[in-house]
Design an enzyme around this catalytic site. Structure first.
Site, PDB file in Angstrom:
ATOM      1  N   MET A  59      20.880  -8.138   1.372  1.00 13.53           N
ATOM      2  CA  MET A  59      19.594  -8.669   1.816  1.00 13.53           C
ATOM      3  C   MET A  59      19.241  -8.207   3.230  1.00 13.53           C
ATOM      4  SD  MET A  59      18.386 -12.653   1.799  1.00 13.53           S
ATOM      5  CE  MET A  59      18.779 -12.938   0.083  1.00 13.53           C
TER       6      MET A  59
ATOM      7  N   TYR B 152      28.796  -6.056  -2.738  1.00 14.78           N
ATOM      8  CA  TYR B 152      28.642  -6.946  -3.885  1.00 14.78           C
ATOM      9  C   TYR B 152      28.866  -6.200  -5.197  1.00 14.78           C
ATOM     10  CZ  TYR B 152      26.343 -10.442  -0.893  1.00 14.78           C
ATOM     11  OH  TYR B 152      26.045 -11.375   0.060  1.00 14.78           O
TER      12      TYR B 152
ATOM     13  N   LYS C 114      -5.504  -1.147   5.071  1.00 14.72           N
ATOM     14  CA  LYS C 114      -4.918  -2.176   4.195  1.00 14.72           C
ATOM     15  C   LYS C 114      -3.388  -2.058   4.198  1.00 14.72           C
ATOM     16  CE  LYS C 114      -5.257   0.678   0.085  1.00 14.72           C
ATOM     17  NZ  LYS C 114      -6.188   1.202  -0.902  1.00 14.72           N
TER      18      LYS C 114
ATOM     19  N   ARG D 216     -11.100  -0.125 -12.630  1.00 12.37           N
ATOM     20  CA  ARG D 216     -10.653  -1.135 -11.682  1.00 12.37           C
ATOM     21  C   ARG D 216     -11.923  -1.898 -11.324  1.00 12.37           C
ATOM     22  NH1 ARG D 216      -6.759   0.710  -6.688  1.00 12.37           N
ATOM     23  NH2 ARG D 216      -8.684   0.840  -5.502  1.00 12.37           N
TER      24      ARG D 216
END
Ligand SMILES: *Cc1c(COP(=O)(O)O)cnc(C)c1O
Length: 378
Positions: free
Chosen positions: A319, A271, A36, A134
């Site tokens: 980013m 930034y 996964k 869960r």
């Protein structure tokens, strides 16, 4: 083709981890590779193919889409969906012989309807709620759901599973023992009701390593297969008990220098001007940012490796870029490789170290590396 930012997967290390873990298995327990989250960020198909060649017995994924991709690569492998499957997808489940995790009566009825229509069998793994709160059937509704399964001629109970809640971060085994006892009681009750599920599974990495009793007929190995420990506690306990297991990290995450410049003391970086150079420095701009999965939490605190030297992140992670201090590196060239996670020279940046810096776990660090970055098997 060269990449600006990419992930390298060490095939030899992955195979070695799988073999070492299989060496720990009790009795005839089989090994399921948990794939996964893009194979814990390592690259879904890249890892699946290596694990397949290494002879793993089964694959576990989160959802039906991942399962169908695997099915086209492995026509007869045991593929188990651990997460929820939407009812609309039952036809895919049945057509491709995917085993799914089920824990409510409606799913049994829904599967039976579609499997009967197609004269096929739906294979389910009944998940038991033993304490994780869960997914799972509560023990007191077990008989109702077994009744439904018994009625459903086209639904086969292929497996029974549960998942431990408190096994990684503690040396106190009490809760895990209690969960395991509930699980065993449910498995007995299921057998007494006349079912013969082939796959009895509850062990994740920490259980594989520390609780051999829990191996049953199948274990689900995630993080350990990728060469990472479930936690420091798991590693320390394993060493204290002399478990014969060395894990080797499989993943190296790399980027490149895209500019180098000398900047005087007093220059603000990035930034928000959050970091001001305290001395004259050589600064490198790197081609990686938070989009790639390099968490913004590492602004001004992360460290990367340039020519085997540790270099600090300067200012805020952007980013697609960030800046680092390369004053201590004798020679830095544009397009030179930089290691974000992995080893270079005598230094290593580990997923555990990166996790601790931002208050999370190694699992989150590797799974959040952007899946769109190339994965290169080396
Ligand atoms: C993710 C997962 C695992 C694997 O756990 P690791 O600690 O990574 O080995 C096993 N079982 C289930 C149900 C999971 O969701």
């Amino acid at each position: 083709m060269l990449h600006k930012t990419w992930v390298e997967i060490d095939e030899r290390a992955l195979v070695k981890n799988i073999e070492s873990l299989r060496g720990l298995l009790e009795g005839s327990a089989r090994f399921c590779a948990v794939l996964k989250a893009n194979a814990y960020g390592h690259g879904f198909l890249e890892v699946a193919r290596i694990a397949g060649r290494a002879g793993v017995d089964a694959f576990a994924v989160d959802n039906i889409d991942e399962a169908l991709i695997l099915r086209s690569e492995f026509p007869s492998a045991l593929i188990i969906v651990l997460g929820y499957t939407m009812r609309e997808r039952y036809q895919d489940v049945i057509a491709s012989n995917i085993h799914i995790t089920v824990y409510d009566r409606e799913s049994i009825v829904g599967l039976e309807l579609i499997a009967a229509e197609r004269a096929k069998t739906a294979f389910i793994h009944l998940k038991i709620e033993t304490g994780t709160s869960r997914q799972g059937v509560l023990a007191d509704t077990l008989y109702d759901i077994l009744g439904d399964i018994g009625q459903a001629a086209h639904v086969a109970l292929a497996g029974v599973s549960t998942h431990f809640a408190n096994i990684e971060d503690t040396t106190d085994t009490q809760f895990a023992n209690q969960q395991f006892a509930v699980f065993q009681q449910c498995v007995s009750a299921i057998r007494q009701a006349g079912f013969q599920p082939e796959w009895i599974h509850c062990a994740c990495s920490a259980a594989i390593i520390l609780y051999p009793d829990t191996h049953q007929t199948l274990v689900r190995s995630g993080i350990s297969m990728y060469g990472l420990w479930s936690s420091d506690t798991t590693e320390q306990t394993s060493r204290r008990h002399n478990v014969a297991l060395e894990l080797e990290p499989v993943l190296t995450w790399k980027t490149r220098v895209v500019q180098v410049k000398y900047l005087p003391a007093g220059t603000p970086i990035g930034y928000g001007l959050t970091e001001i150079l305290r001395k004259n420095s050589r600064v490198a701009v790197l081609s990686v940012g938070y989009w790639d999965g390099y968490d913004r939490g590492w602004s001004s605190v992360g460290e990367v490796l340039v020519s085997g030297t540790r270099c600090k992140v300067l200012g805020r992670v952007c980013m697609n870029m960030m800046m680092i201090d390369v004053s201590a590196v004798p020679q830095v060239d544009v397009e030179q490789e930089v290691i974000l996670l992995g080893r270079s020279g005598r230094f290593t940046v580990t997923a555990d170290e990166m996790a601790k810096r931002i208050g999370t776990i190694n699992y989150e660090i590797v799974t959040r590396i952007n899946p769109l970055l190339p994965r290169i098997v080396v």
